[in-house]
Design an enzyme around this catalytic site. Sequence first.
Site, PDB file in Angstrom:
ATOM      1  N   CYS A 194       7.898  22.194  40.693  1.00 24.64           N
ATOM      2  CA  CYS A 194       8.555  21.871  41.797  1.00 24.64           C
ATOM      3  C   CYS A 194       9.291  20.902  41.784  1.00 24.64           C
ATOM      4  O   CYS A 194      10.403  20.736  42.599  1.00 24.64           O
ATOM      5  CB  CYS A 194       6.838  21.953  42.947  1.00 24.64           C
ATOM      6  SG  CYS A 194       7.625  21.362  44.720  1.00 24.64           S
ATOM      7  N   CYS A 195       8.739  19.874  41.980  1.00 21.32           N
ATOM      8  CA  CYS A 195       9.923  18.392  41.289  1.00 21.32           C
ATOM      9  C   CYS A 195      11.463  19.022  40.622  1.00 21.32           C
ATOM     10  O   CYS A 195      12.672  18.243  41.180  1.00 21.32           O
ATOM     11  CB  CYS A 195       9.718  17.401  41.195  1.00 21.32           C
ATOM     12  SG  CYS A 195       8.017  16.582  41.815  1.00 21.32           S
ATOM     13  N   CYS A 227       8.556  13.716  49.942  1.00 20.12           N
ATOM     14  CA  CYS A 227       8.383  13.960  49.849  1.00 20.12           C
ATOM     15  C   CYS A 227       6.785  14.878  50.718  1.00 20.12           C
ATOM     16  O   CYS A 227       5.561  14.079  50.576  1.00 20.12           O
ATOM     17  CB  CYS A 227       7.943  16.272  49.296  1.00 20.12           C
ATOM     18  SG  CYS A 227       9.395  16.339  48.324  1.00 20.12           S
ATOM     19  N   CYS A 243       3.011  15.583  49.271  1.00 20.18           N
ATOM     20  CA  CYS A 243       3.316  14.362  48.219  1.00 20.18           C
ATOM     21  C   CYS A 243       2.863  13.061  48.307  1.00 20.18           C
ATOM     22  O   CYS A 243       2.986  12.089  47.766  1.00 20.18           O
ATOM     23  CB  CYS A 243       4.463  14.661  46.832  1.00 20.18           C
ATOM     24  SG  CYS A 243       4.025  16.949  46.787  1.00 20.18           S
ATOM     25  N   CYS A 294       8.834  11.825  39.601  1.00 18.61           N
ATOM     26  CA  CYS A 294       9.176  13.294  39.121  1.00 18.61           C
ATOM     27  C   CYS A 294      10.731  13.892  38.385  1.00 18.61           C
ATOM     28  O   CYS A 294      10.870  14.969  38.715  1.00 18.61           O
ATOM     29  CB  CYS A 294      10.127  13.369  40.685  1.00 18.61           C
ATOM     30  SG  CYS A 294      11.339  11.749  41.266  1.00 18.61           S
TER      31      CYS A 294
END
Length: 248
Positions: free
Chosen positions: A130-131, A214, A217, A242
Site C-alpha cells: 500500500c505504501c 495517512c 495508519c 513507509c
Amino acid sequence: MSAVRPVPVETTVSEEELLATGTSLASAPAEEVLAWAEHRFGARAVIATSFGPEDMVLVDMSRRHARSLRLLTLDTGRLPPETYELMEVVRNRYGVTVETFFPDHERLEALQSEHGHFSFRKSVDARKECCAIRKVEPLRRALAGRLAWVTGLRRDQSSNRADVSVLSVDREHGGLLKLSPLASWTARDVWNYLREHGVPYNPLHDRGYLSIGCAPCTRAVKPFEDERAGRWWWESAEHNECGIHARR
C-alpha cells in the site's frame, strides 16, 4: 561519512566535492544547508514535505533563506482533513506553489478492488505494498529530473534514523543528493523554532499525534512512547518506515 558512489554527471558534483561538502555541512546551521542547496542547484532542489513540524520548519526557513527551493508533497488520498487544511494555510501564508503528486489510479484501483480498503492491516508486506503505491512510486515521479531533495529527518525520531547524515547520495532515486538539515535537531529544537517564529502546524499535534501520515495508519502517542510509535502501531518498531527513506 561513509563511502558513496559517484553522483550523476548532471549534478556536476564530484565525489571529492561531495565528501568535502558533507564534512563542512555536517555541523552547519540548517539555514546554511538550505542556502548551499539553493546556491548549488537552484530550483532543481526541492523540499519534500508532509507538513509535519520538521517540514514546517524547513518551509518557513526556506522562505527566509532559500526562496528558490521548490516544495512538493504526496497526496496519498487518505490524509487527515487537518493536513489538507494546513496545506492551504501554507499556500496562502507563504505565497508558494506546492507541487502535489498522487498515486497511479490504475494501481490503486486494482489494490482496493482485489484486497479491500484496509489491506495494509493484513501483514507487513501488504502494508508495504500500500505504501509503495501511495507514496514510494509517486515520490519517484516527483523527484525525476531533480538534482537534490531536502527532508525533515532527525536522528532522534527513531532507532531507524539514528545515523541520518546531513548530506548523502540517494541511491534509491538515481543518485541525487539528499539533504537533512535538521538531522541533529531534537523535538524541542523543532517546537522552539515553530513557537519563536509563529509557524503554523497541524492541530493534531495538540491532540497527541506526534507523527502524522495517512489517517488509518496514524494514532496519538501515549506518554513516554517513541514519537513515531503512532505510525503502523500494530507492527514491530523495525518495520516503522513507509519505504520513502529506504536504505540498502
